[in-house]
Design a protein around this motif. Structure first.
Motif, PDB file in Angstrom:
ATOM      1  N   SER A   4      -1.950  46.056 -12.922  1.00 42.10           N
ATOM      2  CA  SER A   4      -0.738  45.746 -12.561  1.00 42.10           C
ATOM      3  C   SER A   4      -0.064  44.478 -13.001  1.00 42.10           C
ATOM      4  O   SER A   4      -0.988  43.474 -13.131  1.00 42.10           O
ATOM      5  CB  SER A   4      -0.784  45.585 -10.962  1.00 42.10           C
ATOM      6  OG  SER A   4      -1.812  46.378 -10.479  1.00 42.10           O
ATOM      7  N   ASP A   5       1.007  44.237 -13.501  1.00 46.26           N
ATOM      8  CA  ASP A   5       1.749  43.100 -14.015  1.00 46.26           C
ATOM      9  C   ASP A   5       2.586  42.375 -12.749  1.00 46.26           C
ATOM     10  O   ASP A   5       3.095  43.505 -11.946  1.00 46.26           O
ATOM     11  CB  ASP A   5       2.021  42.902 -15.106  1.00 46.26           C
ATOM     12  CG  ASP A   5       2.965  44.037 -15.684  1.00 46.26           C
ATOM     13  OD1 ASP A   5       3.388  44.645 -14.631  1.00 46.26           O
ATOM     14  OD2 ASP A   5       3.172  44.099 -16.501  1.00 46.26           O
ATOM     15  N   ASN A   6       3.275  41.331 -12.894  1.00 47.17           N
ATOM     16  CA  ASN A   6       4.258  41.217 -11.828  1.00 47.17           C
ATOM     17  C   ASN A   6       3.839  41.108 -10.427  1.00 47.17           C
ATOM     18  O   ASN A   6       4.405  41.811  -9.595  1.00 47.17           O
ATOM     19  CB  ASN A   6       5.545  42.176 -12.064  1.00 47.17           C
ATOM     20  CG  ASN A   6       6.717  41.530 -11.374  1.00 47.17           C
ATOM     21  OD1 ASN A   6       6.859  40.244 -11.168  1.00 47.17           O
ATOM     22  ND2 ASN A   6       7.652  42.446 -10.946  1.00 47.17           N
ATOM     23  N   ILE A   7       2.621  40.495 -10.176  1.00 51.69           N
ATOM     24  CA  ILE A   7       2.015  40.607  -8.915  1.00 51.69           C
ATOM     25  C   ILE A   7       1.979  39.003  -8.574  1.00 51.69           C
ATOM     26  O   ILE A   7       1.758  38.346  -9.506  1.00 51.69           O
ATOM     27  CB  ILE A   7       0.697  41.245  -8.644  1.00 51.69           C
ATOM     28  CG1 ILE A   7      -0.424  40.892  -9.880  1.00 51.69           C
ATOM     29  CG2 ILE A   7       0.854  42.927  -8.746  1.00 51.69           C
ATOM     30  CD1 ILE A   7      -1.606  41.368  -9.598  1.00 51.69           C
ATOM     31  N   THR A   8       2.152  38.605  -7.296  1.00 53.29           N
ATOM     32  CA  THR A   8       2.087  37.280  -6.711  1.00 53.29           C
ATOM     33  C   THR A   8       1.267  37.220  -5.585  1.00 53.29           C
ATOM     34  O   THR A   8       1.124  38.280  -4.709  1.00 53.29           O
ATOM     35  CB  THR A   8       3.610  37.163  -6.307  1.00 53.29           C
ATOM     36  OG1 THR A   8       4.744  37.259  -7.416  1.00 53.29           O
ATOM     37  CG2 THR A   8       3.831  35.691  -5.833  1.00 53.29           C
ATOM     38  N   TRP A   9       0.492  36.054  -5.607  1.00 54.31           N
ATOM     39  CA  TRP A   9      -0.455  35.874  -4.465  1.00 54.31           C
ATOM     40  C   TRP A   9       0.483  35.129  -3.415  1.00 54.31           C
ATOM     41  O   TRP A   9       0.797  34.091  -3.662  1.00 54.31           O
ATOM     42  CB  TRP A   9      -1.549  34.992  -4.767  1.00 54.31           C
ATOM     43  CG  TRP A   9      -2.602  34.801  -3.867  1.00 54.31           C
ATOM     44  CD1 TRP A   9      -2.527  33.798  -2.836  1.00 54.31           C
ATOM     45  CD2 TRP A   9      -3.548  35.494  -3.347  1.00 54.31           C
ATOM     46  NE1 TRP A   9      -3.426  33.904  -2.075  1.00 54.31           N
ATOM     47  CE2 TRP A   9      -4.334  35.137  -1.958  1.00 54.31           C
ATOM     48  CE3 TRP A   9      -4.041  36.542  -4.070  1.00 54.31           C
ATOM     49  CZ2 TRP A   9      -5.221  35.543  -1.542  1.00 54.31           C
ATOM     50  CZ3 TRP A   9      -5.175  37.429  -3.260  1.00 54.31           C
ATOM     51  CH2 TRP A   9      -5.885  36.894  -2.143  1.00 54.31           C
ATOM     52  N   HIS A  10       0.374  35.900  -2.110  1.00 54.85           N
ATOM     53  CA  HIS A  10       1.165  35.231  -1.021  1.00 54.85           C
ATOM     54  C   HIS A  10       0.181  34.482  -0.207  1.00 54.85           C
ATOM     55  O   HIS A  10      -0.721  35.107   0.325  1.00 54.85           O
ATOM     56  CB  HIS A  10       1.907  36.179  -0.200  1.00 54.85           C
ATOM     57  CG  HIS A  10       3.116  37.024  -1.060  1.00 54.85           C
ATOM     58  ND1 HIS A  10       4.364  36.403  -0.714  1.00 54.85           N
ATOM     59  CD2 HIS A  10       3.141  37.790  -1.861  1.00 54.85           C
ATOM     60  CE1 HIS A  10       5.136  36.995  -1.630  1.00 54.85           C
ATOM     61  NE2 HIS A  10       4.435  38.032  -2.320  1.00 54.85           N
ATOM     62  N   GLN A  11       0.489  33.201  -0.201  1.00 57.11           N
ATOM     63  CA  GLN A  11      -0.622  32.260   0.766  1.00 57.11           C
ATOM     64  C   GLN A  11      -0.324  32.442   2.225  1.00 57.11           C
ATOM     65  O   GLN A  11       0.907  32.629   2.677  1.00 57.11           O
ATOM     66  CB  GLN A  11      -0.297  31.154   0.185  1.00 57.11           C
ATOM     67  CG  GLN A  11      -1.477  29.958   0.635  1.00 57.11           C
ATOM     68  CD  GLN A  11      -2.809  30.207   0.223  1.00 57.11           C
ATOM     69  OE1 GLN A  11      -2.943  30.591  -0.881  1.00 57.11           O
ATOM     70  NE2 GLN A  11      -3.694  30.238   1.033  1.00 57.11           N
TER      71      GLN A  11
END
Ligand SMILES: Nc1ncnc2c1ncn2[C@@H]1O[C@H](COP(=O)(O)OP(=O)(O)OP(=O)(O)O)[C@@H](O)[C@H]1O
Ligand SMILES: [Mg+2]
Length: 138
Positions: A4-11
């Motif tokens: 997957s691309d365009n993934i973000t880690w949510h803190q």
């Protein structure tokens, strides 16, 4: 491989340290390794119970149990065994983040696979326990 691309880690707004403070104990992985029949599951379950009785949040991730669900698409080829341990390591890391003393009971014979799990955690969060049962006792 990351597919997957365009993934973000949510803190999270709650840190691991805050969860540990709430629980009044540290969270770590106790990684039991050893031959089949050496007593990993038996010891891990006994430690889990002893910790629970002392009001320490603990949970065992055990070999076959994981293959019923999370890892049911994995077999026993070298590649699948490696992926099995990788996933367990990721789950154990989430449990540690959640503030739980996490016990795992997998044969996990390859040092390289165990070291990858260790490297994915902070120093002192991965405690390896070799259940060194003599062959004649097995
Ligand atoms: N300290 C002990 N003394 C005597 N028998 C034991 C001890 N620990 C475990 N056993 C017995 O040995 C057998 C194997 O133990 P256990 O299932 O915990 O092994 P394991 O390492 O988890 O094996 P596997 O990798 O196949 O899951 C069980 O029948 C268990 O009751
Ligand atoms: Mg077992």
């Amino acid at each position: 491989m990351v597919k997957s691309d365009n993934i973000t880690w949510h803190q999270s707004q709650v840190s691991k340290a805050e969860r540990q403070a709430l629980n009044h104990h540290k969270s770590v992985v106790l990684w039991f390794t050893g031959l089949s029949g050496s007593g990993k599951s038996t010891i891990a379950k006994a430690v889990e119970k002893a910790l629970f009785d002392q009001q320490v949040g603990s949970y065992v991730l055990d070999g076959d149990n994981m293959r019923f669900g999370l890892n049911k698409n994995l077999g026993f080829s070298a590649e699948d065994r490696e992926e099995n341990i990788r996933r367990i390591g990721e789950v154990a890391k989430l449990f540690v983040d959640a503030g739980v003393i996490t016990l795992t009971a997998f044969i996990s014979p390859y040092r390289a696979d165990r070291d990858k799990v260790r490297a994915n955690l902070e120093v002192d969060e991965f405690i390896e326990v070799f259940v060194d049962t003599p062959l004649e006792v097995l």
